[in-house]
Design a protein around this motif. Structure first.
Motif, PDB file in Angstrom:
ATOM      1  N   TYR A  79     -28.807  23.785 -36.987  1.00 35.52           N
ATOM      2  CA  TYR A  79     -29.220  23.515 -35.614  1.00 35.52           C
ATOM      3  C   TYR A  79     -28.026  23.042 -34.787  1.00 35.52           C
ATOM      4  O   TYR A  79     -27.092  22.440 -35.316  1.00 35.52           O
ATOM      5  CB  TYR A  79     -30.295  22.421 -35.579  1.00 35.52           C
ATOM      6  N   LEU A  80     -28.120  23.300 -33.496  1.00 32.68           N
ATOM      7  CA  LEU A  80     -27.152  22.738 -32.568  1.00 32.68           C
ATOM      8  C   LEU A  80     -27.940  22.183 -31.384  1.00 32.68           C
ATOM      9  O   LEU A  80     -28.498  22.951 -30.597  1.00 32.68           O
ATOM     10  CB  LEU A  80     -26.145  23.782 -32.091  1.00 32.68           C
ATOM     11  N   GLN A  81     -27.996  20.866 -31.300  1.00 31.26           N
ATOM     12  CA  GLN A  81     -28.646  20.201 -30.183  1.00 31.26           C
ATOM     13  C   GLN A  81     -27.603  20.002 -29.096  1.00 31.26           C
ATOM     14  O   GLN A  81     -26.578  19.353 -29.326  1.00 31.26           O
ATOM     15  CB  GLN A  81     -29.228  18.861 -30.615  1.00 31.26           C
ATOM     16  N   MET A  82     -27.869  20.549 -27.926  1.00 33.93           N
ATOM     17  CA  MET A  82     -26.906  20.492 -26.824  1.00 33.93           C
ATOM     18  C   MET A  82     -27.513  19.693 -25.674  1.00 33.93           C
ATOM     19  O   MET A  82     -28.521  20.111 -25.097  1.00 33.93           O
ATOM     20  CB  MET A  82     -26.558  21.908 -26.366  1.00 33.93           C
ATOM     21  N   ASN A  83     -26.917  18.566 -25.391  1.00 27.86           N
ATOM     22  CA  ASN A  83     -27.375  17.699 -24.305  1.00 27.86           C
ATOM     23  C   ASN A  83     -26.303  17.610 -23.225  1.00 27.86           C
ATOM     24  O   ASN A  83     -25.147  17.981 -23.445  1.00 27.86           O
ATOM     25  CB  ASN A  83     -27.681  16.302 -24.835  1.00 27.86           C
ATOM     26  N   SER A  84     -26.703  17.121 -22.068  1.00 30.04           N
ATOM     27  CA  SER A  84     -25.765  16.948 -20.952  1.00 30.04           C
ATOM     28  C   SER A  84     -24.967  18.219 -20.710  1.00 30.04           C
ATOM     29  O   SER A  84     -23.739  18.191 -20.567  1.00 30.04           O
ATOM     30  CB  SER A  84     -24.817  15.773 -21.227  1.00 30.04           C
ATOM     31  N   LEU A  85     -25.664  19.317 -20.663  1.00 32.87           N
ATOM     32  CA  LEU A  85     -25.001  20.614 -20.533  1.00 32.87           C
ATOM     33  C   LEU A  85     -24.259  20.737 -19.209  1.00 32.87           C
ATOM     34  O   LEU A  85     -24.685  20.197 -18.175  1.00 32.87           O
ATOM     35  CB  LEU A  85     -26.025  21.743 -20.663  1.00 32.87           C
ATOM     36  N   LYS A  86     -23.147  21.461 -19.274  1.00 31.77           N
ATOM     37  CA  LYS A  86     -22.298  21.688 -18.111  1.00 31.77           C
ATOM     38  C   LYS A  86     -22.176  23.189 -17.861  1.00 31.77           C
ATOM     39  O   LYS A  86     -22.299  23.984 -18.810  1.00 31.77           O
ATOM     40  CB  LYS A  86     -20.909  21.105 -18.354  1.00 31.77           C
ATOM     41  N   PRO A  87     -21.887  23.599 -16.656  1.00 33.52           N
ATOM     42  CA  PRO A  87     -21.697  25.034 -16.395  1.00 33.52           C
ATOM     43  C   PRO A  87     -20.646  25.665 -17.308  1.00 33.52           C
ATOM     44  O   PRO A  87     -20.791  26.826 -17.706  1.00 33.52           O
ATOM     45  CB  PRO A  87     -21.263  25.061 -14.936  1.00 33.52           C
ATOM     46  N   GLU A  88     -19.638  24.907 -17.675  1.00 35.08           N
ATOM     47  CA  GLU A  88     -18.603  25.449 -18.547  1.00 35.08           C
ATOM     48  C   GLU A  88     -19.061  25.643 -19.991  1.00 35.08           C
ATOM     49  O   GLU A  88     -18.318  26.195 -20.813  1.00 35.08           O
ATOM     50  CB  GLU A  88     -17.341  24.567 -18.514  1.00 35.08           C
ATOM     51  N   ASP A  89     -20.277  25.211 -20.311  1.00 32.91           N
ATOM     52  CA  ASP A  89     -20.844  25.503 -21.628  1.00 32.91           C
ATOM     53  C   ASP A  89     -21.464  26.902 -21.681  1.00 32.91           C
ATOM     54  O   ASP A  89     -21.890  27.353 -22.741  1.00 32.91           O
ATOM     55  CB  ASP A  89     -21.919  24.470 -21.983  1.00 32.91           C
ATOM     56  N   THR A  90     -21.533  27.562 -20.557  1.00 39.69           N
ATOM     57  CA  THR A  90     -22.088  28.907 -20.505  1.00 39.69           C
ATOM     58  C   THR A  90     -21.266  29.856 -21.374  1.00 39.69           C
ATOM     59  O   THR A  90     -20.050  29.956 -21.228  1.00 39.69           O
ATOM     60  CB  THR A  90     -22.103  29.425 -19.061  1.00 39.69           C
ATOM     61  N   ALA A  91     -21.950  30.512 -22.312  1.00 39.70           N
ATOM     62  CA  ALA A  91     -21.274  31.406 -23.250  1.00 39.70           C
ATOM     63  C   ALA A  91     -22.322  32.051 -24.152  1.00 39.70           C
ATOM     64  O   ALA A  91     -23.489  31.660 -24.141  1.00 39.70           O
ATOM     65  CB  ALA A  91     -20.275  30.631 -24.106  1.00 39.70           C
ATOM     66  N   VAL A  92     -21.868  33.006 -24.933  1.00 40.26           N
ATOM     67  CA  VAL A  92     -22.678  33.494 -26.046  1.00 40.26           C
ATOM     68  C   VAL A  92     -22.332  32.628 -27.250  1.00 40.26           C
ATOM     69  O   VAL A  92     -21.159  32.471 -27.589  1.00 40.26           O
ATOM     70  CB  VAL A  92     -22.400  34.980 -26.349  1.00 40.26           C
ATOM     71  N   TYR A  93     -23.350  32.082 -27.866  1.00 33.98           N
ATOM     72  CA  TYR A  93     -23.171  31.194 -29.014  1.00 33.98           C
ATOM     73  C   TYR A  93     -23.497  31.954 -30.295  1.00 33.98           C
ATOM     74  O   TYR A  93     -24.552  32.600 -30.398  1.00 33.98           O
ATOM     75  CB  TYR A  93     -24.066  29.964 -28.875  1.00 33.98           C
ATOM     76  N   TYR A  94     -22.590  31.852 -31.255  1.00 33.24           N
ATOM     77  CA  TYR A  94     -22.719  32.570 -32.517  1.00 33.24           C
ATOM     78  C   TYR A  94     -22.831  31.579 -33.671  1.00 33.24           C
ATOM     79  O   TYR A  94     -22.042  30.637 -33.780  1.00 33.24           O
ATOM     80  CB  TYR A  94     -21.507  33.458 -32.764  1.00 33.24           C
ATOM     81  N   CYS A  95     -23.774  31.846 -34.543  1.00 33.28           N
ATOM     82  CA  CYS A  95     -23.885  31.088 -35.774  1.00 33.28           C
ATOM     83  C   CYS A  95     -22.981  31.716 -36.832  1.00 33.28           C
ATOM     84  O   CYS A  95     -22.855  32.950 -36.898  1.00 33.28           O
ATOM     85  CB  CYS A  95     -25.336  31.114 -36.252  1.00 33.28           C
ATOM     86  N   ASN A  96     -22.366  30.875 -37.633  1.00 28.21           N
ATOM     87  CA  ASN A  96     -21.485  31.329 -38.713  1.00 28.21           C
ATOM     88  C   ASN A  96     -21.837  30.553 -39.976  1.00 28.21           C
ATOM     89  O   ASN A  96     -22.074  29.348 -39.919  1.00 28.21           O
ATOM     90  CB  ASN A  96     -20.033  31.074 -38.304  1.00 28.21           C
ATOM     91  N   ALA A  97     -21.877  31.265 -41.092  1.00 28.62           N
ATOM     92  CA  ALA A  97     -22.138  30.608 -42.374  1.00 28.62           C
ATOM     93  C   ALA A  97     -21.178  31.160 -43.417  1.00 28.62           C
ATOM     94  O   ALA A  97     -20.970  32.372 -43.497  1.00 28.62           O
ATOM     95  CB  ALA A  97     -23.583  30.837 -42.810  1.00 28.62           C
ATOM     96  N   VAL A  98     -20.585  30.255 -44.177  1.00 31.76           N
ATOM     97  CA  VAL A  98     -19.706  30.651 -45.276  1.00 31.76           C
ATOM     98  C   VAL A  98     -20.480  30.462 -46.567  1.00 31.76           C
ATOM     99  O   VAL A  98     -20.881  29.335 -46.898  1.00 31.76           O
ATOM    100  CB  VAL A  98     -18.414  29.820 -45.287  1.00 31.76           C
ATOM    101  N   ILE A  99     -20.698  31.561 -47.270  1.00 29.31           N
ATOM    102  CA  ILE A  99     -21.470  31.555 -48.518  1.00 29.31           C
ATOM    103  C   ILE A  99     -20.612  32.204 -49.585  1.00 29.31           C
ATOM    104  O   ILE A  99     -20.232  33.373 -49.456  1.00 29.31           O
ATOM    105  CB  ILE A  99     -22.792  32.318 -48.351  1.00 29.31           C
ATOM    106  N   SER A 100     -20.321  31.450 -50.625  1.00 25.36           N
ATOM    107  CA  SER A 100     -19.471  31.947 -51.717  1.00 25.36           C
ATOM    108  C   SER A 100     -18.189  32.572 -51.163  1.00 25.36           C
ATOM    109  O   SER A 100     -17.788  33.679 -51.556  1.00 25.36           O
ATOM    110  CB  SER A 100     -20.240  32.964 -52.568  1.00 25.36           C
ATOM    111  N   ARG A 101     -17.575  31.891 -50.213  1.00 22.84           N
ATOM    112  CA  ARG A 101     -16.279  32.256 -49.618  1.00 22.84           C
ATOM    113  C   ARG A 101     -16.335  33.483 -48.710  1.00 22.84           C
ATOM    114  O   ARG A 101     -15.287  34.006 -48.329  1.00 22.84           O
ATOM    115  CB  ARG A 101     -15.209  32.450 -50.694  1.00 22.84           C
ATOM    116  N   VAL A 102     -17.519  33.936 -48.388  1.00 19.74           N
ATOM    117  CA  VAL A 102     -17.673  35.058 -47.457  1.00 19.74           C
ATOM    118  C   VAL A 102     -18.295  34.533 -46.176  1.00 19.74           C
ATOM    119  O   VAL A 102     -19.286  33.791 -46.228  1.00 19.74           O
ATOM    120  CB  VAL A 102     -18.548  36.178 -48.051  1.00 19.74           C
TER     121      VAL A 102
END
Length: 115
Positions: A79-102
């Motif tokens: 999860y990513l809880q985002m508070n006090s958001l600013k216009p400069e937080d505007t973006a596409v957000y990507y989740c990333n997971a490292v599993i067994s070094r991949v």
């Protein structure tokens, strides 16, 4: 086949909040590290926050004190809880997971902060 499915993006007003979720499926192993990256229009992708399997966290300076990363290992969800958001937080957000070094990536979710 490992898949990361994100949800929770959308439109928020400055000062508002959003919560992103990322669920990992297709792996019998848990993620060593889960992270959130973002890419604003015309900019490079950057690390927002990361959390290890032992819940050690790291944040970009620009989001410290405003964003909180967490995970539920039993549900293979981050999860990513985002508070006090600013216009400069505007973006596409990507989740990333490292599993067994991949490293695996989600499809991205748009976050727009605007009045």
């Amino acid at each position: 086949q490992v898949q990361l499915v994100e949800s929770g993006g959308g439109l928020a007003q400055p000062g508002g909040s959003l919560r992103l979720s990322c669920t990992v499926s297709g792996s019998i192993f848990g993620a060593n590290v889960m992270a959130w990256y973002r890419q604003a229009l015309g900019k490079q992708r950057e690390l927002v926050a990361e959390i290890t399997s032992r819940s050690t966290t790291n944040y970009a300076d620009s989001v410290k004190g405003r964003f909180t990363i967490s995970r539920n290992n039993a549900r293979d969800t981050g999860y990513l809880q985002m508070n006090s958001l600013k216009p400069e937080d505007t973006a596409v957000y990507y989740c990333n997971a490292v599993i067994s070094r991949v490293a695996y990536w989600g499809q991205g979710t748009q976050v727009t902060v605007s009045s």
